[in-house]
Motif scaffolding. Structure first.
Motif, PDB file in Angstrom:
ATOM      1  N   LEU A 110       0.842  -1.196   0.000  1.00 46.14           N
ATOM      2  CA  LEU A 110       0.000   0.000   0.000  1.00 46.14           C
ATOM      3  C   LEU A 110       0.877   1.245   0.000  1.00 46.14           C
ATOM      4  O   LEU A 110       1.794   1.364   0.817  1.00 46.14           O
ATOM      5  N   LEU A 111       0.586   2.173  -0.909  1.00 47.68           N
ATOM      6  CA  LEU A 111       1.288   3.458  -0.998  1.00 47.68           C
ATOM      7  C   LEU A 111       0.292   4.581  -0.739  1.00 47.68           C
ATOM      8  O   LEU A 111      -0.696   4.725  -1.464  1.00 47.68           O
ATOM      9  N   VAL A 112       0.537   5.384   0.294  1.00 47.74           N
ATOM     10  CA  VAL A 112      -0.339   6.512   0.614  1.00 47.74           C
ATOM     11  C   VAL A 112       0.048   7.696  -0.265  1.00 47.74           C
ATOM     12  O   VAL A 112       1.221   8.081  -0.326  1.00 47.74           O
ATOM     13  N   SER A 113      -0.948   8.277  -0.941  1.00 55.48           N
ATOM     14  CA  SER A 113      -0.680   9.428  -1.810  1.00 55.48           C
ATOM     15  C   SER A 113      -1.281  10.721  -1.283  1.00 55.48           C
ATOM     16  O   SER A 113      -0.849  11.803  -1.668  1.00 55.48           O
ATOM     17  N   GLU A 114      -2.289  10.630  -0.400  1.00 55.86           N
ATOM     18  CA  GLU A 114      -2.887  11.817   0.206  1.00 55.86           C
ATOM     19  C   GLU A 114      -3.360  11.482   1.615  1.00 55.86           C
ATOM     20  O   GLU A 114      -3.856  10.378   1.862  1.00 55.86           O
ATOM     21  N   GLY A 115      -3.231  12.427   2.538  1.00 56.62           N
ATOM     22  CA  GLY A 115      -3.749  12.257   3.883  1.00 56.62           C
ATOM     23  C   GLY A 115      -2.955  11.278   4.726  1.00 56.62           C
ATOM     24  O   GLY A 115      -1.790  10.969   4.434  1.00 56.62           O
ATOM     25  N   LYS A 116      -3.610  10.800   5.792  1.00 50.87           N
ATOM     26  CA  LYS A 116      -2.997   9.848   6.720  1.00 50.87           C
ATOM     27  C   LYS A 116      -3.896   8.629   6.853  1.00 50.87           C
ATOM     28  O   LYS A 116      -5.125   8.744   6.872  1.00 50.87           O
ATOM     29  N   ILE A 117      -3.278   7.468   6.955  1.00 52.17           N
ATOM     30  CA  ILE A 117      -4.021   6.219   7.102  1.00 52.17           C
ATOM     31  C   ILE A 117      -3.377   5.382   8.209  1.00 52.17           C
ATOM     32  O   ILE A 117      -2.163   5.130   8.182  1.00 52.17           O
ATOM     33  N   LEU A 118      -4.192   4.982   9.179  1.00 52.22           N
ATOM     34  CA  LEU A 118      -3.755   4.019  10.189  1.00 52.22           C
ATOM     35  C   LEU A 118      -4.016   2.634   9.610  1.00 52.22           C
ATOM     36  O   LEU A 118      -5.164   2.283   9.340  1.00 52.22           O
ATOM     37  N   TYR A 130       0.703  -2.390  13.445  1.00 54.61           N
ATOM     38  CA  TYR A 130      -0.033  -1.268  12.858  1.00 54.61           C
ATOM     39  C   TYR A 130       0.764   0.019  12.994  1.00 54.61           C
ATOM     40  O   TYR A 130       1.608   0.159  13.873  1.00 54.61           O
ATOM     41  N   LYS A 131       0.464   0.973  12.081  1.00 58.91           N
ATOM     42  CA  LYS A 131       1.215   2.220  12.051  1.00 58.91           C
ATOM     43  C   LYS A 131       0.401   3.270  11.294  1.00 58.91           C
ATOM     44  O   LYS A 131      -0.348   2.945  10.373  1.00 58.91           O
ATOM     45  N   THR A 132       0.571   4.532  11.674  1.00 54.01           N
ATOM     46  CA  THR A 132      -0.029   5.624  10.916  1.00 54.01           C
ATOM     47  C   THR A 132       0.897   5.989   9.763  1.00 54.01           C
ATOM     48  O   THR A 132       2.066   6.314   9.969  1.00 54.01           O
ATOM     49  N   LEU A 133       0.365   5.921   8.564  1.00 55.86           N
ATOM     50  CA  LEU A 133       1.137   6.183   7.349  1.00 55.86           C
ATOM     51  C   LEU A 133       0.801   7.566   6.802  1.00 55.86           C
ATOM     52  O   LEU A 133      -0.357   7.984   6.825  1.00 55.86           O
ATOM     53  N   ILE A 134       1.793   8.268   6.296  1.00 57.54           N
ATOM     54  CA  ILE A 134       1.581   9.570   5.673  1.00 57.54           C
ATOM     55  C   ILE A 134       1.977   9.487   4.200  1.00 57.54           C
ATOM     56  O   ILE A 134       2.467   8.461   3.732  1.00 57.54           O
ATOM     57  N   LEU A 138       4.911   3.449   2.583  1.00 55.13           N
ATOM     58  CA  LEU A 138       4.485   2.142   2.098  1.00 55.13           C
ATOM     59  C   LEU A 138       4.267   1.203   3.273  1.00 55.13           C
ATOM     60  O   LEU A 138       4.924   1.319   4.313  1.00 55.13           O
ATOM     61  N   MET A 139       3.349   0.254   3.096  1.00 60.47           N
ATOM     62  CA  MET A 139       3.213  -0.829   4.072  1.00 60.47           C
ATOM     63  C   MET A 139       2.837  -2.090   3.317  1.00 60.47           C
ATOM     64  O   MET A 139       2.081  -2.041   2.337  1.00 60.47           O
TER      65      MET A 139
END
Length: 220
Positions: A110-118, A130-134, A138-139
């Motif tokens: 998973l690649l985060v492109s906008e915002g934050k995702i836990l 688990y981790k908060t991604l910005i 990548l996870m």
């Protein structure tokens, strides 16, 4: 010295074109099998089989989960058939969530492109990672393990996922339990939830099976 016959065979194998097909574009008019879809006739293959534009649009997050997953799997992107990869777009509105789910046939990056995702997953030994991604993070989620994504922060989030299968599968645990026709007594039995909780969740997720409650109990 090598025998002349062996040298001839070696040179012919090097110089001759490969007999293997370059690709196997999915014939979506025919049913899939465990090995994938049958191949379209080469004469019917076009460049549109090898391109997909669906990940550029924002998904509709106006649902109970406030999220949307837009797949680019083999069924949407026939050129992926047999190539061992696929992709998807994830949109998470405010308080959006993709609940615990699995991809039985693939690992995911998973690649985060906008915002934050836990985001996180649960191992087979019940260890949670688990981790908060910005943006830019990548996870990876190993194949078959339960995992989740939750919007975090003050703005909607967008992420893109890649999979090592053209058809990774996608099964949301809560939908499978409470959005199906599995009778309520069976759901209660396998989840240890009480009847009121199961009925409530079946209403939320659109499941059926409550009417079989008393008859099914006789079978348990």
């Amino acid at each position: 010295m090598l025998p002349i016959s062996f040298l001839v065979l070696l040179l012919s194998s090097i110089l001759s074109p490969s007999s293997a097909a370059d690709f196997c574009v999915a014939d979506l008019s025919r049913p899939a099998n465990p090995a994938g879809f049958s191949c379209k006739k080469a004469s019917t293959v076009t460049v549109t089989d090898f391109s997909f534009s669906g990940l550029g649009a924002t998904g509709n997050t106006g649902n109970i989960m406030k999220s949307a997953v837009t797949p680019a799997f083999c069924q949407q992107f026939p050129g992926l058939n047999g190539l061992g990869l696929s992709a998807a777009r994830l949109d998470l509105g405010l308080n959006g969530v993709v609940p615990l789910h699995t991809h039985p046939a693939a690992s995911e990056v998973l690649l985060v492109s906008e915002g934050k995702i836990l985001a996180g997953f649960i191992s087979s030994s019940n260890t949670v990672y688990y981790k908060t991604l910005i943006k830019g993070d990548l996870m990876v989620f190993p194949q078959g393990l339960l995992h989740f994504q939750v919007q975090s922060g003050s703005s909607p989030a967008v992420a893109f996922a890649t999979f090592n299968s053209p058809d990774p599968g996608f099964q949301i645990t809560s939908l499978s339990l409470f959005g199906s026709s599995l009778p309520s007594p069976l759901v209660e039995k396998v989840t240890f939830l009480d009847d009121e909780q199961v009925r409530k969740l079946k209403r939320v997720f659109g499941g059926t099976g409550q009417v079989l409650k008393y008859r099914s109990r006789l079978l348990l």
